[in-house]
Design an enzyme around this catalytic site. Structure first.
Site, PDB file in Angstrom:
ATOM      1  N   ALA A 120      73.411  25.249 -70.958  1.00  0.00           N
ATOM      2  CA  ALA A 120      72.580  25.024 -72.341  1.00  0.00           C
ATOM      3  C   ALA A 120      73.209  23.953 -73.239  1.00  0.00           C
ATOM      4  CB  ALA A 120      73.161  26.361 -73.146  1.00  0.00           C
ATOM      5  N   ASN A 186      79.402  30.883 -70.407  1.00  0.00           N
ATOM      6  CA  ASN A 186      79.170  30.061 -69.284  1.00  0.00           C
ATOM      7  C   ASN A 186      79.479  28.448 -69.673  1.00  0.00           C
ATOM      8  OD1 ASN A 186      78.830  32.166 -67.266  1.00  0.00           O
ATOM      9  ND2 ASN A 186      77.350  32.822 -68.695  1.00  0.00           N
ATOM     10  N   HIS A 216      75.477  24.875 -80.283  1.00  0.00           N
ATOM     11  CA  HIS A 216      76.907  24.503 -79.536  1.00  0.00           C
ATOM     12  C   HIS A 216      77.510  23.517 -79.724  1.00  0.00           C
ATOM     13  CE1 HIS A 216      75.649  27.457 -76.449  1.00  0.00           C
ATOM     14  NE2 HIS A 216      74.439  27.100 -76.614  1.00  0.00           N
TER      15      HIS A 216
HETATM   16  N1  LIG Z   1      75.602  28.241 -68.140  1.00  0.00           N
HETATM   17  C1  LIG Z   1      74.830  28.400 -69.000  1.00  0.00           C
HETATM   18  O1  LIG Z   1      74.586  27.608 -69.935  1.00  0.00           O
HETATM   19  C2  LIG Z   1      74.338  29.944 -69.070  1.00  0.00           C
HETATM   20  C3  LIG Z   1      74.311  30.550 -68.104  1.00  0.00           C
HETATM   21  N2  LIG Z   1      73.710  31.933 -68.455  1.00  0.00           N
HETATM   22  C4  LIG Z   1      74.143  32.890 -67.095  1.00  0.00           C
HETATM   23  O2  LIG Z   1      72.738  33.195 -66.577  1.00  0.00           O
HETATM   24  C5  LIG Z   1      72.588  34.554 -66.482  1.00  0.00           C
HETATM   25  C6  LIG Z   1      70.985  34.786 -66.583  1.00  0.00           C
HETATM   26  O3  LIG Z   1      70.618  34.817 -67.778  1.00  0.00           O
HETATM   27  P1  LIG Z   1      69.291  35.304 -68.190  1.00  0.00           P
HETATM   28  O4  LIG Z   1      68.242  35.399 -67.139  1.00  0.00           O
HETATM   29  O5  LIG Z   1      69.087  35.330 -69.634  1.00  0.00           O
HETATM   30  O6  LIG Z   1      69.943  37.137 -68.258  1.00  0.00           O
HETATM   31  P2  LIG Z   1      68.936  38.386 -67.701  1.00  0.00           P
HETATM   32  O7  LIG Z   1      69.946  39.451 -67.963  1.00  0.00           O
HETATM   33  O8  LIG Z   1      67.507  38.344 -68.422  1.00  0.00           O
HETATM   34  O9  LIG Z   1      68.804  38.340 -66.140  1.00  0.00           O
HETATM   35  C7  LIG Z   1      69.688  38.605 -65.072  1.00  0.00           C
HETATM   36  C8  LIG Z   1      69.078  38.950 -63.853  1.00  0.00           C
HETATM   37  O10 LIG Z   1      69.848  38.964 -62.941  1.00  0.00           O
HETATM   38  C9  LIG Z   1      69.824  40.005 -61.978  1.00  0.00           C
HETATM   39  N3  LIG Z   1      71.012  40.524 -61.311  1.00  0.00           N
HETATM   40  C10 LIG Z   1      71.817  41.222 -61.985  1.00  0.00           C
HETATM   41  N4  LIG Z   1      72.863  41.373 -60.845  1.00  0.00           N
HETATM   42  C11 LIG Z   1      72.403  41.057 -59.736  1.00  0.00           C
HETATM   43  C12 LIG Z   1      72.840  41.026 -58.547  1.00  0.00           C
HETATM   44  N5  LIG Z   1      73.829  41.619 -57.876  1.00  0.00           N
HETATM   45  N6  LIG Z   1      71.855  40.533 -57.582  1.00  0.00           N
HETATM   46  C13 LIG Z   1      70.554  39.864 -57.701  1.00  0.00           C
HETATM   47  N7  LIG Z   1      70.273  39.923 -59.218  1.00  0.00           N
HETATM   48  C14 LIG Z   1      71.211  40.416 -60.034  1.00  0.00           C
HETATM   49  C15 LIG Z   1      69.195  41.342 -63.183  1.00  0.00           C
HETATM   50  O11 LIG Z   1      68.703  42.421 -62.520  1.00  0.00           O
HETATM   51  P3  LIG Z   1      68.994  43.724 -63.337  1.00  0.00           P
HETATM   52  O12 LIG Z   1      68.216  43.654 -64.406  1.00  0.00           O
HETATM   53  O13 LIG Z   1      68.556  44.798 -62.191  1.00  0.00           O
HETATM   54  O14 LIG Z   1      70.370  43.901 -63.399  1.00  0.00           O
HETATM   55  C16 LIG Z   1      68.359  40.391 -64.035  1.00  0.00           C
HETATM   56  O15 LIG Z   1      67.030  40.277 -63.474  1.00  0.00           O
HETATM   57  C17 LIG Z   1      73.418  34.853 -67.425  1.00  0.00           C
HETATM   58  O16 LIG Z   1      73.998  36.316 -66.955  1.00  0.00           O
HETATM   59  C18 LIG Z   1      74.511  34.161 -67.696  1.00  0.00           C
HETATM   60  O17 LIG Z   1      75.638  34.523 -66.849  1.00  0.00           O
HETATM   61  C19 LIG Z   1      73.231  32.272 -69.517  1.00  0.00           C
HETATM   62  C20 LIG Z   1      73.031  31.395 -70.472  1.00  0.00           C
HETATM   63  C21 LIG Z   1      73.488  30.049 -70.575  1.00  0.00           C
HETATM   64  O1  LIG Z   2      72.729  30.053 -73.532  1.00  0.00           O
HETATM   65  C1  LIG Z   2      73.562  29.848 -74.266  1.00  0.00           C
HETATM   66  O2  LIG Z   2      73.462  29.671 -75.547  1.00  0.00           O
HETATM   67  C2  LIG Z   2      74.912  29.854 -73.618  1.00  0.00           C
HETATM   68  C3  LIG Z   2      75.598  30.985 -73.253  1.00  0.00           C
HETATM   69  O3  LIG Z   2      74.795  32.137 -73.240  1.00  0.00           O
HETATM   70  C4  LIG Z   2      76.479  30.864 -72.393  1.00  0.00           C
HETATM   71  O4  LIG Z   2      77.429  29.867 -72.379  1.00  0.00           O
HETATM   72  O5  LIG Z   2      76.682  31.484 -71.472  1.00  0.00           O
END
Ligand SMILES: NC(=O)C1=CN([C@@H]2O[C@H](COP(=O)(O)OP(=O)(O)OC[C@H]3O[C@@H](n4cnc5c(N)ncnc54)[C@H](OP(=O)(O)O)[C@@H]3O)[C@@H](O)[C@H]2O)C=CC1
Ligand SMILES: O=C([O-])CC(=O)C(=O)O
Length: 263
Positions: A120, A186, A216
Protein backbone atom coordinates in the site's frame (compact mmCIF):
# COMPACT_ATOMS: atom_id res chain seq x y z
CA UNK A 1 1.50 -15.96 -22.18
CA UNK A 2 2.33 -16.47 -18.48
CA UNK A 3 0.33 -18.28 -15.81
CA UNK A 4 -0.12 -17.07 -12.26
CA UNK A 5 -1.53 -18.70 -9.15
CA UNK A 6 -3.24 -16.67 -6.43
CA UNK A 7 -3.06 -17.84 -2.83
CA UNK A 8 -6.38 -16.59 -1.44
CA UNK A 9 -9.17 -15.09 -3.47
CA UNK A 10 -10.52 -12.26 -1.33
CA UNK A 11 -10.90 -8.53 -1.99
CA UNK A 12 -7.35 -7.91 -3.17
CA UNK A 13 -7.09 -11.01 -5.37
CA UNK A 14 -10.43 -10.24 -7.03
CA UNK A 15 -9.23 -6.73 -7.90
CA UNK A 16 -5.94 -8.07 -9.33
CA UNK A 17 -7.78 -10.73 -11.34
CA UNK A 18 -10.14 -8.12 -12.79
CA UNK A 19 -7.16 -6.04 -13.96
CA UNK A 20 -4.78 -8.74 -15.29
CA UNK A 21 -3.59 -7.96 -18.82
CA UNK A 22 -4.37 -10.50 -21.57
CA UNK A 23 -0.86 -11.99 -21.56
CA UNK A 24 -1.09 -12.96 -17.87
CA UNK A 25 -3.56 -15.71 -17.07
CA UNK A 26 -4.88 -16.75 -13.70
CA UNK A 27 -4.52 -20.54 -13.97
CA UNK A 28 -4.99 -21.58 -10.32
CA UNK A 29 -6.49 -20.30 -7.10
CA UNK A 30 -5.23 -21.85 -3.88
CA UNK A 31 -8.23 -21.32 -1.63
CA UNK A 32 -9.23 -22.12 1.93
CA UNK A 33 -11.37 -25.28 2.17
CA UNK A 34 -14.28 -23.21 3.51
CA UNK A 35 -14.34 -20.95 0.41
CA UNK A 36 -13.21 -23.28 -2.40
CA UNK A 37 -16.68 -24.28 -3.66
CA UNK A 38 -17.94 -20.69 -3.63
CA UNK A 39 -14.85 -19.50 -5.53
CA UNK A 40 -15.19 -22.32 -8.09
CA UNK A 41 -18.75 -21.23 -8.80
CA UNK A 42 -17.64 -17.60 -9.05
CA UNK A 43 -14.67 -17.89 -11.41
CA UNK A 44 -15.66 -20.76 -13.69
CA UNK A 45 -14.14 -24.04 -14.77
CA UNK A 46 -11.14 -22.79 -16.74
CA UNK A 47 -9.34 -21.85 -13.50
CA UNK A 48 -8.27 -24.65 -11.15
CA UNK A 49 -9.38 -24.08 -7.57
CA UNK A 50 -7.35 -26.18 -5.14
CA UNK A 51 -6.91 -26.24 -1.38
CA UNK A 52 -3.43 -27.77 -1.21
CA UNK A 53 -0.26 -27.23 -3.24
CA UNK A 54 -0.12 -31.05 -3.57
CA UNK A 55 -3.16 -30.81 -5.89
CA UNK A 56 -1.48 -28.39 -8.31
CA UNK A 57 -2.01 -29.55 -11.92
CA UNK A 58 -0.41 -26.72 -13.91
CA UNK A 59 2.83 -25.25 -12.50
CA UNK A 60 2.44 -21.45 -12.72
CA UNK A 61 5.21 -18.98 -13.57
CA UNK A 62 4.47 -17.08 -10.37
CA UNK A 63 2.41 -17.44 -7.19
CA UNK A 64 1.08 -14.35 -5.43
CA UNK A 65 0.01 -14.62 -1.81
CA UNK A 66 -3.04 -12.51 -0.91
CA UNK A 67 -4.42 -14.73 1.85
CA UNK A 68 -3.27 -13.21 5.14
CA UNK A 69 -0.45 -14.45 7.34
CA UNK A 70 -2.02 -17.85 8.11
CA UNK A 71 -2.52 -18.71 4.45
CA UNK A 72 1.02 -17.66 3.69
CA UNK A 73 2.41 -19.80 6.48
CA UNK A 74 0.31 -22.76 5.40
CA UNK A 75 1.36 -22.79 1.74
CA UNK A 76 4.58 -20.83 1.15
CA UNK A 77 7.14 -23.57 1.78
CA UNK A 78 5.37 -26.06 -0.50
CA UNK A 79 5.06 -23.45 -3.25
CA UNK A 80 8.78 -22.74 -3.11
CA UNK A 81 9.58 -26.47 -2.98
CA UNK A 82 7.82 -26.77 -6.35
CA UNK A 83 10.25 -24.15 -7.71
CA UNK A 84 7.55 -21.48 -8.06
CA UNK A 85 8.59 -17.84 -7.39
CA UNK A 86 6.40 -16.27 -4.72
CA UNK A 87 5.16 -12.69 -4.25
CA UNK A 88 4.10 -11.87 -0.69
CA UNK A 89 1.73 -9.18 0.61
CA UNK A 90 1.19 -10.53 4.14
CA UNK A 91 4.65 -9.36 5.07
CA UNK A 92 3.86 -9.29 8.80
CA UNK A 93 4.49 -13.05 8.77
CA UNK A 94 8.19 -12.21 8.67
CA UNK A 95 7.94 -11.31 12.37
CA UNK A 96 8.05 -15.08 12.89
CA UNK A 97 11.82 -15.60 12.67
CA UNK A 98 11.63 -19.39 12.25
CA UNK A 99 9.24 -19.01 9.35
CA UNK A 100 11.35 -16.28 7.72
CA UNK A 101 14.51 -18.41 7.98
CA UNK A 102 12.75 -21.52 6.61
CA UNK A 103 11.42 -19.55 3.65
CA UNK A 104 14.84 -18.17 2.80
CA UNK A 105 16.46 -21.61 3.17
CA UNK A 106 13.96 -23.34 0.86
CA UNK A 107 14.16 -20.54 -1.70
CA UNK A 108 17.93 -20.78 -1.73
CA UNK A 109 17.95 -24.57 -2.14
CA UNK A 110 15.38 -24.34 -4.95
CA UNK A 111 17.05 -21.32 -6.58
CA UNK A 112 13.73 -19.51 -6.59
CA UNK A 113 12.92 -15.88 -5.72
CA UNK A 114 10.63 -14.45 -3.03
CA UNK A 115 9.25 -10.98 -3.78
CA UNK A 116 8.20 -8.84 -0.82
CA UNK A 117 5.72 -6.45 -2.36
CA UNK A 118 5.67 -2.73 -1.57
CA UNK A 119 1.92 -3.10 -1.03
CA UNK A 120 0.00 0.00 0.00
CA UNK A 121 2.97 2.37 0.11
CA UNK A 122 5.56 3.95 -2.14
CA UNK A 123 9.21 4.56 -1.34
CA UNK A 124 10.31 1.05 -0.34
CA UNK A 125 13.00 1.19 -3.04
CA UNK A 126 14.39 4.46 -1.61
CA UNK A 127 14.34 3.22 1.99
CA UNK A 128 16.09 0.01 0.99
CA UNK A 129 18.76 1.86 -1.02
CA UNK A 130 19.26 4.33 1.83
CA UNK A 131 19.69 1.48 4.33
CA UNK A 132 22.83 0.33 2.48
CA UNK A 133 24.56 3.56 3.48
CA UNK A 134 23.02 3.80 6.96
CA UNK A 135 19.63 4.85 8.29
CA UNK A 136 19.33 6.33 11.76
CA UNK A 137 15.60 6.74 12.18
CA UNK A 138 12.49 5.29 10.54
CA UNK A 139 8.96 6.11 11.70
CA UNK A 140 5.72 4.87 10.12
CA UNK A 141 2.27 6.25 10.93
CA UNK A 142 -0.80 4.37 9.72
CA UNK A 143 -3.99 6.43 9.92
CA UNK A 144 -7.36 4.92 9.04
CA UNK A 145 -11.05 5.44 9.72
CA UNK A 146 -12.17 3.58 12.89
CA UNK A 147 -14.23 1.17 10.76
CA UNK A 148 -10.98 -0.04 9.17
CA UNK A 149 -9.63 -1.04 12.58
CA UNK A 150 -12.76 -2.86 13.71
CA UNK A 151 -12.37 -6.59 14.23
CA UNK A 152 -8.69 -6.21 15.12
CA UNK A 153 -6.83 -5.92 18.43
CA UNK A 154 -7.79 -2.21 18.24
CA UNK A 155 -11.25 -3.22 19.52
CA UNK A 156 -9.63 -3.53 22.94
CA UNK A 157 -7.98 -0.10 22.69
CA UNK A 158 -10.57 2.15 21.03
CA UNK A 159 -13.92 3.31 22.38
CA UNK A 160 -15.47 3.52 18.88
CA UNK A 161 -18.84 4.91 20.04
CA UNK A 162 -17.28 7.98 21.67
CA UNK A 163 -14.52 8.66 19.17
CA UNK A 164 -14.88 12.19 17.78
CA UNK A 165 -11.27 13.07 17.07
CA UNK A 166 -8.13 11.18 15.96
CA UNK A 167 -6.38 9.04 18.55
CA UNK A 168 -3.03 7.30 18.48
CA UNK A 169 -4.04 3.95 19.94
CA UNK A 170 -0.76 2.11 19.40
CA UNK A 171 2.90 3.12 19.54
CA UNK A 172 5.54 0.43 19.37
CA UNK A 173 7.93 -1.42 17.10
CA UNK A 174 7.07 -2.83 13.68
CA UNK A 175 7.45 -6.32 15.15
CA UNK A 176 4.82 -5.61 17.82
CA UNK A 177 2.49 -3.90 15.35
CA UNK A 178 2.64 -6.71 12.79
CA UNK A 179 1.98 -9.33 15.45
CA UNK A 180 -0.94 -7.44 17.05
CA UNK A 181 -2.56 -6.14 13.83
CA UNK A 182 -1.87 -8.83 11.20
CA UNK A 183 -4.35 -7.42 8.64
CA UNK A 184 -3.27 -3.80 9.06
CA UNK A 185 0.46 -3.68 9.69
CA UNK A 186 1.99 -5.41 6.72
CA UNK A 187 3.19 -2.05 5.49
CA UNK A 188 4.94 -1.46 8.82
CA UNK A 189 6.72 -4.81 8.42
CA UNK A 190 7.69 -4.04 4.82
CA UNK A 191 9.16 -0.65 5.73
CA UNK A 192 11.05 -2.33 8.56
CA UNK A 193 12.48 -5.11 6.40
CA UNK A 194 13.54 -2.59 3.75
CA UNK A 195 15.09 -0.25 6.32
CA UNK A 196 16.32 -0.68 9.89
CA UNK A 197 14.56 -3.90 10.86
CA UNK A 198 11.47 -4.93 12.80
CA UNK A 199 12.78 -3.93 16.24
CA UNK A 200 14.13 -0.49 15.32
CA UNK A 201 11.23 0.83 13.22
CA UNK A 202 8.76 2.94 15.19
CA UNK A 203 5.07 2.50 14.37
CA UNK A 204 2.13 4.68 15.36
CA UNK A 205 -1.38 3.56 14.53
CA UNK A 206 -4.15 6.14 14.50
CA UNK A 207 -7.95 5.92 14.29
CA UNK A 208 -9.35 9.06 12.70
CA UNK A 209 -13.15 9.44 12.36
CA UNK A 210 -12.72 12.38 9.95
CA UNK A 211 -11.02 10.26 7.24
CA UNK A 212 -12.30 8.60 4.09
CA UNK A 213 -8.87 7.43 2.98
CA UNK A 214 -6.06 5.35 4.45
CA UNK A 215 -3.11 7.62 5.19
CA UNK A 216 0.39 6.16 5.37
CA UNK A 217 3.14 8.50 6.49
CA UNK A 218 6.79 7.46 6.41
CA UNK A 219 9.72 9.46 7.78
CA UNK A 220 13.30 8.28 7.45
CA UNK A 221 16.64 9.88 8.09
CA UNK A 222 20.17 8.70 7.37
CA UNK A 223 23.42 9.21 5.51
CA UNK A 224 21.43 9.92 2.32
CA UNK A 225 19.49 12.81 3.89
CA UNK A 226 15.81 12.80 4.82
CA UNK A 227 12.73 11.21 3.32
CA UNK A 228 9.10 11.95 4.04
CA UNK A 229 6.32 10.21 2.15
CA UNK A 230 2.62 10.67 2.66
CA UNK A 231 0.21 8.35 0.88
CA UNK A 232 -3.51 9.04 0.78
CA UNK A 233 -4.92 5.77 -0.46
CA UNK A 234 -8.47 4.82 -1.34
CA UNK A 235 -9.44 1.56 0.32
CA UNK A 236 -10.80 -1.32 -1.75
CA UNK A 237 -14.60 -1.11 -1.96
CA UNK A 238 -14.89 -4.69 -0.69
CA UNK A 239 -12.52 -4.31 2.26
CA UNK A 240 -11.85 -0.97 4.02
CA UNK A 241 -8.82 -2.48 5.79
CA UNK A 242 -6.95 -2.81 2.49
CA UNK A 243 -5.72 0.12 0.39
CA UNK A 244 -6.29 -0.30 -3.34
CA UNK A 245 -2.59 0.40 -4.06
CA UNK A 246 -1.75 -2.88 -2.30
CA UNK A 247 -3.76 -4.70 -4.98
CA UNK A 248 -2.09 -2.69 -7.75
CA UNK A 249 1.28 -3.60 -6.29
CA UNK A 250 0.39 -7.31 -6.64
CA UNK A 251 -0.85 -6.62 -10.16
CA UNK A 252 2.47 -4.94 -10.96
CA UNK A 253 4.40 -8.08 -9.98
CA UNK A 254 2.13 -10.21 -12.19
CA UNK A 255 2.81 -7.85 -15.12
CA UNK A 256 6.56 -7.92 -14.46
CA UNK A 257 6.90 -11.65 -15.11
CA UNK A 258 6.39 -10.94 -18.81
CA UNK A 259 8.46 -7.73 -19.05
CA UNK A 260 12.05 -7.66 -20.25
CA UNK A 261 12.60 -4.12 -19.03
CA UNK A 262 11.56 -3.62 -15.43
CA UNK A 263 11.03 -0.40 -13.53
N1 LIG B 1 1.40 -5.34 2.14
C1 LIG B 1 0.33 -4.54 2.17
O1 LIG B 1 0.41 -3.35 1.90
C2 LIG B 1 -0.98 -5.10 2.51
C3 LIG B 1 -1.15 -6.44 2.76
N2 LIG B 1 -2.38 -6.94 3.06
C4 LIG B 1 -2.48 -8.39 3.26
O2 LIG B 1 -3.25 -8.91 2.21
C5 LIG B 1 -4.16 -9.86 2.70
C6 LIG B 1 -5.35 -9.98 1.76
O3 LIG B 1 -6.08 -8.79 1.77
P1 LIG B 1 -7.62 -8.81 1.34
O4 LIG B 1 -7.77 -9.51 0.06
O5 LIG B 1 -8.11 -7.43 1.46
O6 LIG B 1 -8.24 -9.73 2.50
P2 LIG B 1 -9.55 -10.63 2.43
O7 LIG B 1 -9.86 -10.99 3.83
O8 LIG B 1 -10.58 -9.95 1.61
O9 LIG B 1 -9.10 -11.93 1.63
C7 LIG B 1 -8.27 -12.92 2.16
C8 LIG B 1 -8.56 -14.20 1.42
O10 LIG B 1 -7.61 -15.18 1.79
C9 LIG B 1 -8.30 -16.41 2.03
N3 LIG B 1 -7.58 -17.30 2.93
C10 LIG B 1 -7.50 -17.26 4.28
N4 LIG B 1 -6.77 -18.29 4.74
C11 LIG B 1 -6.39 -19.00 3.65
C12 LIG B 1 -5.62 -20.19 3.48
N5 LIG B 1 -5.11 -20.84 4.52
N6 LIG B 1 -5.41 -20.64 2.23
C13 LIG B 1 -5.93 -19.99 1.16
N7 LIG B 1 -6.68 -18.87 1.26
C14 LIG B 1 -6.91 -18.39 2.50
C15 LIG B 1 -9.62 -15.96 2.65
O11 LIG B 1 -10.56 -17.01 2.55
P3 LIG B 1 -11.69 -17.19 3.69
O12 LIG B 1 -12.64 -16.06 3.44
O13 LIG B 1 -12.24 -18.54 3.43
O14 LIG B 1 -10.98 -17.07 5.00
C16 LIG B 1 -9.95 -14.77 1.75
O15 LIG B 1 -10.55 -15.18 0.55
C17 LIG B 1 -4.49 -9.33 4.11
O16 LIG B 1 -4.89 -10.41 4.94
C18 LIG B 1 -3.18 -8.75 4.56
O17 LIG B 1 -2.40 -9.77 5.22
C19 LIG B 1 -3.47 -6.14 3.11
C20 LIG B 1 -3.36 -4.81 2.86
C21 LIG B 1 -2.11 -4.18 2.56
O1 LIG C 1 -3.78 -1.55 2.94
C1 LIG C 1 -3.34 -0.82 3.83
O2 LIG C 1 -3.76 0.33 4.02
C2 LIG C 1 -2.22 -1.28 4.70
C3 LIG C 1 -2.52 -2.48 5.44
O3 LIG C 1 -3.64 -2.87 5.62
C4 LIG C 1 -1.40 -3.20 5.97
O4 LIG C 1 -0.34 -2.60 6.16
O5 LIG C 1 -1.55 -4.39 6.22
Amino acid sequence: MKNVMFVGYGSMARKVHEMLPKNIVLSTVLASPRSAERIKAEIGESIDVITSVDDLVKIPDLAVEMSGQNGLKEHAIKILEKGIPLGIVSVGAFTDENFAVSLADVAEVQGVKIYILAGAVAGIDGINAASLAGLSDVVYQGRKHPSSWKGSHADQLIDYDNLVEPIVFFTGTAREAAALFPDNSNVAATIALAGVGLDDTTVELIADPTLEHNIHHIMAEGVFGKLEISMTGLPLAENPKTSSLAAFSALRLCCQIDQVIQI
